[in-house]
Design a protein around this motif. Structure first.
Motif, PDB file in Angstrom:
ATOM      1  N   LYS A  12       0.647  43.395 -28.596  1.00  0.00           N
ATOM      2  CA  LYS A  12       0.312  44.398 -27.595  1.00  0.00           C
ATOM      3  C   LYS A  12      -1.070  44.947 -27.930  1.00  0.00           C
ATOM      4  N   ILE A  34      -4.120  47.567 -26.933  1.00  0.00           N
ATOM      5  CA  ILE A  34      -4.451  48.804 -26.220  1.00  0.00           C
ATOM      6  C   ILE A  34      -5.948  49.033 -26.378  1.00  0.00           C
ATOM      7  N   LYS A  35      -6.647  49.098 -25.244  1.00  0.00           N
ATOM      8  CA  LYS A  35      -8.100  49.221 -25.259  1.00  0.00           C
ATOM      9  C   LYS A  35      -8.510  50.475 -24.489  1.00  0.00           C
ATOM     10  N   PHE A  81      -6.766  54.248 -20.904  1.00  0.00           N
ATOM     11  CA  PHE A  81      -6.256  53.209 -21.788  1.00  0.00           C
ATOM     12  C   PHE A  81      -5.705  52.055 -20.977  1.00  0.00           C
ATOM     13  N   GLU A  82      -6.044  50.851 -21.401  1.00  0.00           N
ATOM     14  CA  GLU A  82      -5.601  49.624 -20.745  1.00  0.00           C
ATOM     15  C   GLU A  82      -4.715  48.876 -21.736  1.00  0.00           C
ATOM     16  N   GLU A  83      -3.474  48.580 -21.341  1.00  0.00           N
ATOM     17  CA  GLU A  83      -2.522  47.915 -22.230  1.00  0.00           C
ATOM     18  C   GLU A  83      -2.189  46.523 -21.703  1.00  0.00           C
ATOM     19  N   LYS A  84      -2.122  45.562 -22.619  1.00  0.00           N
ATOM     20  CA  LYS A  84      -1.740  44.191 -22.277  1.00  0.00           C
ATOM     21  C   LYS A  84      -0.908  43.622 -23.412  1.00  0.00           C
TER      22      LYS A  84
END
Length: 48
Positions: free
Chosen positions: A18, A20-21, A33-36
């Motif tokens: 995971k 988080i950027k 925050f962008e989560e992938k």
């Protein structure tokens, strides 16, 4: 400016991570925050 946070997740035989950027919005200037969830092999590609 990107803040890197990485947590390792294991699902079956595939190793997933995971990512988080922290990204700055070009319109408002606010950070979000962008989560992938990506494969462990592609973590470095997400931060490029």
């Amino acid at each position: 400016m990107a803040k890197k946070t990485v947590a390792t997740l294991q699902t079956g035989s595939k190793k997933m991570t995971k990512v988080i950027k922290m990204v700055k919005s070009p319109k408002t200037g606010a950070y979000y925050f962008e989560e992938k969830v990506v494969s462990a092999d592609h973590v470095k590609d997400e931060f490029k």
